[in-house]
Design a protein around this motif. Sequence first.
Motif, PDB file in Angstrom:
ATOM      1  N   ASP A 151      54.592  45.915  41.962  1.00  0.00           N
ATOM      2  CA  ASP A 151      53.683  45.259  42.905  1.00  0.00           C
ATOM      3  C   ASP A 151      52.625  46.226  43.415  1.00  0.00           C
ATOM      4  O   ASP A 151      51.453  45.855  43.605  1.00  0.00           O
ATOM      5  CB  ASP A 151      54.474  44.687  44.080  1.00  0.00           C
ATOM      6  CG  ASP A 151      55.359  43.519  43.663  1.00  0.00           C
ATOM      7  OD1 ASP A 151      55.111  42.966  42.572  1.00  0.00           O
ATOM      8  OD2 ASP A 151      56.295  43.178  44.421  1.00  0.00           O
ATOM      9  N   LYS A 154      49.922  46.638  40.883  1.00  0.00           N
ATOM     10  CA  LYS A 154      49.049  45.457  40.868  1.00  0.00           C
ATOM     11  C   LYS A 154      48.106  45.465  42.069  1.00  0.00           C
ATOM     12  O   LYS A 154      46.915  45.153  41.959  1.00  0.00           O
ATOM     13  CB  LYS A 154      49.914  44.195  40.876  1.00  0.00           C
ATOM     14  CG  LYS A 154      49.122  42.892  40.766  1.00  0.00           C
ATOM     15  CD  LYS A 154      50.060  41.709  40.681  1.00  0.00           C
ATOM     16  CE  LYS A 154      49.277  40.405  40.523  1.00  0.00           C
ATOM     17  NZ  LYS A 154      48.386  40.147  41.650  1.00  0.00           N
ATOM     18  N   GLU A 155      48.649  45.819  43.252  1.00  0.00           N
ATOM     19  CA  GLU A 155      47.819  45.878  44.455  1.00  0.00           C
ATOM     20  C   GLU A 155      46.713  46.924  44.300  1.00  0.00           C
ATOM     21  O   GLU A 155      45.588  46.718  44.757  1.00  0.00           O
ATOM     22  CB  GLU A 155      48.683  46.209  45.676  1.00  0.00           C
ATOM     23  CG  GLU A 155      49.542  45.052  46.149  1.00  0.00           C
ATOM     24  CD  GLU A 155      50.358  45.432  47.364  1.00  0.00           C
ATOM     25  OE1 GLU A 155      50.287  46.607  47.792  1.00  0.00           O
ATOM     26  OE2 GLU A 155      51.072  44.565  47.896  1.00  0.00           O
ATOM     27  N   ARG A 157      45.236  47.833  41.518  1.00  0.00           N
ATOM     28  CA  ARG A 157      44.174  47.280  40.663  1.00  0.00           C
ATOM     29  C   ARG A 157      43.323  46.264  41.434  1.00  0.00           C
ATOM     30  O   ARG A 157      42.092  46.254  41.331  1.00  0.00           O
ATOM     31  CB  ARG A 157      44.803  46.627  39.425  1.00  0.00           C
ATOM     32  CG  ARG A 157      45.398  47.616  38.432  1.00  0.00           C
ATOM     33  CD  ARG A 157      45.684  46.929  37.095  1.00  0.00           C
ATOM     34  NE  ARG A 157      46.599  45.797  37.240  1.00  0.00           N
ATOM     35  CZ  ARG A 157      47.921  45.902  37.155  1.00  0.00           C
ATOM     36  NH1 ARG A 157      48.483  47.101  36.918  1.00  0.00           N
ATOM     37  NH2 ARG A 157      48.689  44.829  37.295  1.00  0.00           N
ATOM     38  N   ASP A 158      44.006  45.411  42.211  1.00  0.00           N
ATOM     39  CA  ASP A 158      43.257  44.419  43.004  1.00  0.00           C
ATOM     40  C   ASP A 158      42.350  45.104  44.022  1.00  0.00           C
ATOM     41  O   ASP A 158      41.213  44.666  44.255  1.00  0.00           O
ATOM     42  CB  ASP A 158      44.231  43.483  43.725  1.00  0.00           C
ATOM     43  CG  ASP A 158      45.000  42.595  42.760  1.00  0.00           C
ATOM     44  OD1 ASP A 158      44.547  42.470  41.605  1.00  0.00           O
ATOM     45  OD2 ASP A 158      46.048  42.047  43.163  1.00  0.00           O
ATOM     46  N   MET A 159      42.851  46.185  44.615  1.00  0.00           N
ATOM     47  CA  MET A 159      42.057  46.894  45.621  1.00  0.00           C
ATOM     48  C   MET A 159      40.837  47.540  44.994  1.00  0.00           C
ATOM     49  O   MET A 159      39.743  47.547  45.578  1.00  0.00           O
ATOM     50  CB  MET A 159      42.934  47.939  46.319  1.00  0.00           C
ATOM     51  CG  MET A 159      42.341  48.471  47.620  1.00  0.00           C
ATOM     52  SD  MET A 159      42.116  47.199  48.878  1.00  0.00           S
ATOM     53  CE  MET A 159      43.795  46.676  49.145  1.00  0.00           C
ATOM     54  N   GLN A 161      39.264  46.439  42.437  1.00  0.00           N
ATOM     55  CA  GLN A 161      38.322  45.353  42.172  1.00  0.00           C
ATOM     56  C   GLN A 161      37.579  44.946  43.444  1.00  0.00           C
ATOM     57  O   GLN A 161      36.373  44.682  43.426  1.00  0.00           O
ATOM     58  CB  GLN A 161      39.090  44.150  41.597  1.00  0.00           C
ATOM     59  CG  GLN A 161      38.205  42.964  41.221  1.00  0.00           C
ATOM     60  CD  GLN A 161      37.225  43.303  40.106  1.00  0.00           C
ATOM     61  OE1 GLN A 161      37.536  44.084  39.221  1.00  0.00           O
ATOM     62  NE2 GLN A 161      36.031  42.713  40.175  1.00  0.00           N
ATOM     63  N   LYS A 162      38.292  44.908  44.578  1.00  0.00           N
ATOM     64  CA  LYS A 162      37.663  44.550  45.855  1.00  0.00           C
ATOM     65  C   LYS A 162      36.638  45.597  46.277  1.00  0.00           C
ATOM     66  O   LYS A 162      35.558  45.271  46.781  1.00  0.00           O
ATOM     67  CB  LYS A 162      38.730  44.373  46.934  1.00  0.00           C
ATOM     68  CG  LYS A 162      39.612  43.149  46.720  1.00  0.00           C
ATOM     69  CD  LYS A 162      40.681  43.045  47.793  1.00  0.00           C
ATOM     70  CE  LYS A 162      41.567  41.832  47.568  1.00  0.00           C
ATOM     71  NZ  LYS A 162      42.643  41.713  48.579  1.00  0.00           N
ATOM     72  N   THR A 165      33.562  45.070  44.368  1.00  0.00           N
ATOM     73  CA  THR A 165      32.809  43.913  44.876  1.00  0.00           C
ATOM     74  C   THR A 165      32.006  44.280  46.117  1.00  0.00           C
ATOM     75  O   THR A 165      30.851  43.878  46.286  1.00  0.00           O
ATOM     76  CB  THR A 165      33.773  42.767  45.201  1.00  0.00           C
ATOM     77  OG1 THR A 165      34.521  42.431  44.029  1.00  0.00           O
ATOM     78  CG2 THR A 165      33.020  41.548  45.693  1.00  0.00           C
TER      79      THR A 165
END
Length: 655
Positions: A151, A154-155, A157-159, A161-162, A165
């Motif tokens: 987890d 995954k977090e 990678r998401d961070m 991406q954010k 952005t």
Amino acid sequence: MIDAGKAYNTANKQFVNGIRELAQQSTKDEVIEILFDQAQRSIKTQLQTFVKEDLRRFKEAKKQFDKVSEEKEAALTKNAQAPRNKQHEVEEATNILTATRKCFRHIVLDYVLQVQHFNSNHSTIVGHQHFSCSCLITGFCLLQLDQLVVDAAKEKRDMEQKHSTIQQKDFSNDDTKLEYNVDADNGIAMEGYLFKRASNAFKTWNRRWFSIQNNQLVYQKKFKDNPTVVVEDLRLCTVKHCEDIERRFCFEVVSPTKSCMMQADSEKLRQAWIRAVQNSIATAFREKGDDAEKLDRKSSTSTGSLDSGGEPKERSLKGESALQRVLAIPGNACCCDCGQPDPRWASINLGITLCIQCSGIHRSLGVHFSKVRSLTLDTWEPELLKLMCELGNGVINQIYEARREELGARKPQPGDPRHEIEGYIKAKYVDRRFVRRPSDEELRTKVVCLTAEPPPMPMPATLPPPSPFKETVFYEPKEYSPGLQLYWASYARSLPDMAEALAHGAEVNWVNTEDDKRTPLIMAVQGGSLVTCEFLLQNAANVNQQDAQGRGPLHHATILGHTGQVCLFLKRGANQNAADIEEKTPLSMAVEAANADIVTLLRLAKMNEEMREAEGPYSQSGDETYQDIFQDFTQMASNDPDKLNRYQHYDPQRP
């Protein structure tokens, strides 16, 4: 919470005692001893990691978040202070704010990630402790830790991406909620940060969290603070742009008792807030009459008479209420400006009834144009009630709408957009666009008619000799003007003619240089009418303006023995120490005329003034007995004037 805490402590104590008993009973069981040893080592290792690493990273993230938050606040303040006429300062402040906002968003993401890790690691340690100490298999904990690793990846990678952005996003405007939502689940239709100008002498600007909820405008200094109500009910307010001050993006919400100047962070936000306030007003007016009645019950009695305790005094009316008596006048059963039936508000200086929407617009015009009062809440003095009954919507509309049809202007109807009604009211009362201007011959005829008849209330034959009052002399004036019409209409006690003269542009303190420099208020005293005096005072007549003899209205009312007028002028701040050219004060004149009532009133007023001065500069009430006596005199002057307008014969031998 207390009960749950006690239950938790009891259960935890029983659990620890059970573990201790199990350990004592299993001292010779090598398998159980190994399990206990493994559990202790695992928990100890995780606790050390949690304290030394996780907690440290969390504190560092919070420290960095607090720092960049302060930088963002500083950038917002600098951007708000940038004057509109210095473009280079505006551009510099805008660039700094944009960069700071972008940095702030990056730090927020990191901080949120640390908070999530902190909470998840804390939960894992607690769960591991319970499972291990319960001698369950440790495989579940290991699987749980493996899942946390997956987890976390995954977090991460998401961070990333954010963050990417954020780097591409435009931060010239913040992500504040911009839409007014009357059906919001939490009841908050609009919220966000605004700068608010303080009402102190320094006019400082402070950043506060504002929200529109329950048809109120409120703000909070801190998140947990109780909301401070800026506007009790937005239905009584107007909102407008403010371009005449140095700061940008400012707007003002004007309420019945005060105004609040605010500043948004951008033009987009300013427009959003203005629309939100306007939508809140429009939404409230679409509701049924129950809410309007509720508003009447909770509305402030800002223009009503208050006693020393700050609570409204008992209404002076007996039997019929002010609402019933005023609405009984022909034309008063509907709003004077839009025709809405069953009005609950009135303009006391115009003498008209208004619906709740038009009353809010009238308040925004300012008290020099219209003074609004509630027909159901405020205290109504008898003379003010008589003023309302002698004028009314029919009389005023004949004056202020005389040319409306001729000019092809459409009168608003109930349900019309607020801005249309507001435009019509301003054209009607501020610009006086529909008033028919009289010709010189018409004005002369009007004045001659007013002066052709003797005073409507004859002076008593038993004037105290010698009387220093000069008898009125009718003459042919050199020039006719609205001021002269107001002058003689005040003497003739004709409120419609007085209202017409004011609509034609008459100055309420007009001075007749051909008649001892008397004013309309002095002529109203000579005419003997308490209501005409009240009407002039409501329209900003100067209660201390003197004639050529140095006498003000209080002098003349004292000489003529008009006790009700003396009481009225004293309540309105007349200077009882002023002396005329013969160095006579109102008190000396009252003593000379042996008028015990007026002597008593003047001495009470003097005593009350001295008491207020002794109480300090912030005293407002003075003596309560004085207030009650003046109220009784006012009642008698309106209901039984014959008891007060009496003269006692002057006796030179009287000590």
